[in-house]
Design an enzyme around this catalytic site. Structure first.
Site, PDB file in Angstrom:
ATOM      1  N   HIS A   1       0.745  -6.546   4.810  1.00  0.00           N
ATOM      2  CA  HIS A   1       1.973  -6.895   4.088  1.00  0.00           C
ATOM      3  C   HIS A   1       3.060  -7.192   5.094  1.00  0.00           C
ATOM      4  CE1 HIS A   1       1.524  -2.536   4.508  1.00  0.00           C
ATOM      5  NE2 HIS A   1       2.830  -2.477   4.715  1.00  0.00           N
TER       6      HIS A   1
ATOM      7  N   ILE B   1       9.096  -0.382  -3.273  1.00  0.00           N
ATOM      8  CA  ILE B   1       9.438   0.707  -4.195  1.00  0.00           C
ATOM      9  C   ILE B   1      10.443   1.682  -3.562  1.00  0.00           C
ATOM     10  CG2 ILE B   1       7.638   2.405  -3.609  1.00  0.00           C
ATOM     11  CD1 ILE B   1       7.044   2.563  -6.662  1.00  0.00           C
TER      12      ILE B   1
ATOM     13  N   ASN C   1       3.586  -3.628  10.102  1.00  0.00           N
ATOM     14  CA  ASN C   1       3.207  -2.395  10.790  1.00  0.00           C
ATOM     15  C   ASN C   1       1.684  -2.326  10.852  1.00  0.00           C
ATOM     16  OD1 ASN C   1       5.873  -1.383  11.099  1.00  0.00           O
ATOM     17  ND2 ASN C   1       5.867  -0.726   8.966  1.00  0.00           N
TER      18      ASN C   1
HETATM   19  P1  AMP Z   1       3.815   0.333   5.667  1.00  0.00           P
HETATM   20  O1  AMP Z   1       4.361   1.708   5.966  1.00  0.00           O
HETATM   21  O2  AMP Z   1       4.218  -0.723   6.628  1.00  0.00           O
HETATM   22  O3  AMP Z   1       2.331   0.376   5.414  1.00  0.00           O
HETATM   23  O4  AMP Z   1       4.536  -0.095   4.311  1.00  0.00           O
HETATM   24  C1  AMP Z   1       4.081   0.248   3.045  1.00  0.00           C
HETATM   25  C2  AMP Z   1       5.222  -0.020   2.114  1.00  0.00           C
HETATM   26  O5  AMP Z   1       4.720  -0.078   0.796  1.00  0.00           O
HETATM   27  C3  AMP Z   1       6.320   1.054   2.130  1.00  0.00           C
HETATM   28  O6  AMP Z   1       7.564   0.455   2.467  1.00  0.00           O
HETATM   29  C4  AMP Z   1       6.297   1.604   0.708  1.00  0.00           C
HETATM   30  O7  AMP Z   1       7.581   1.938   0.230  1.00  0.00           O
HETATM   31  C5  AMP Z   1       5.694   0.449  -0.057  1.00  0.00           C
HETATM   32  N1  AMP Z   1       5.019   0.792  -1.297  1.00  0.00           N
HETATM   33  C6  AMP Z   1       4.083   1.754  -1.478  1.00  0.00           C
HETATM   34  N2  AMP Z   1       3.679   1.768  -2.760  1.00  0.00           N
HETATM   35  C7  AMP Z   1       4.360   0.776  -3.392  1.00  0.00           C
HETATM   36  C8  AMP Z   1       4.377   0.288  -4.734  1.00  0.00           C
HETATM   37  N3  AMP Z   1       3.614   0.825  -5.697  1.00  0.00           N
HETATM   38  N4  AMP Z   1       5.209  -0.717  -5.043  1.00  0.00           N
HETATM   39  C9  AMP Z   1       6.002  -1.266  -4.074  1.00  0.00           C
HETATM   40  N5  AMP Z   1       6.016  -0.869  -2.798  1.00  0.00           N
HETATM   41  C10 AMP Z   1       5.212   0.155  -2.468  1.00  0.00           C
END
Ligand code: AMP
Ligand code: ZN
Length: 114
Positions: free
Chosen positions: A100, A31, A87
């Site tokens: 992820h 996102i 991460n």
């Molecule tokens: P991390 O900081 O490695 O836990 O990554 C989490 C990721 O999830 C970040 O890059 C956010 O931008 C992404 N994210 C959070 N909410 C959403 C969402 N609703 N749809 C898509 N990506 C998301």
């Protein structure tokens, strides 16, 4: 996992820009993209961090990498190069506690990461 944002995406309660899905895996655009290509690949099974991965998850984790290989073809970044990142916990900046794989490409990246 009722409070998990990625479980909600899997359940269709929160929308996403889906790129790939099968029985075990979902891939969608981040996102807040940090590169022209920024895809998240998640298992449909809720696993909070790499620390919680079990031996029996090995095929699932393998499938995340197989999916990455397909995603980079769809995005056309496989030749130029790309990053695959997990991460874990505070020091790495994990914000969503459902594992992820970030797949990032479309620009040159520096090393070491910040
Ligand atoms: P991390 O900081 O490695 O836990 O990554 C989490 C990721 O999830 C970040 O890059 C956010 O931008 C992404 N994210 C959070 N909410 C959403 C969402 N609703 N749809 C898509 N990506 C998301
Ligand atoms: Zn979850």
């Amino acid at each position: 996992m009722q409070e998990c944002i990625f479980c909600k995406i899997i359940d269709g309660k929160i929308p996403c820009k889906k790129l790939f899905e099968n029985e075990h895996i979902l891939a969608f655009d981040d996102i807040e993209p940090q590169a022209p290509t920024h895809v998240l690949i998640i298992p449909k099974k809720h696993i909070s961090t790499i620390n919680e991965i079990q031996f029996e998850d090995k095929n699932l984790i393998g499938e995340m990498f197989i999916s990455a290989k397909e995603i980079v073809k769809i995005k056309g970044v496989q030749k130029q190069g790309y990053r695959t990142i997990f991460n874990t916990n505070e020091y790495a900046g994990q914000t969503v506690f459902h594992i992820h794989m970030h797949v990032m490409g479309g620009r040159r990246m520096s090393w070491p990461p910040g």
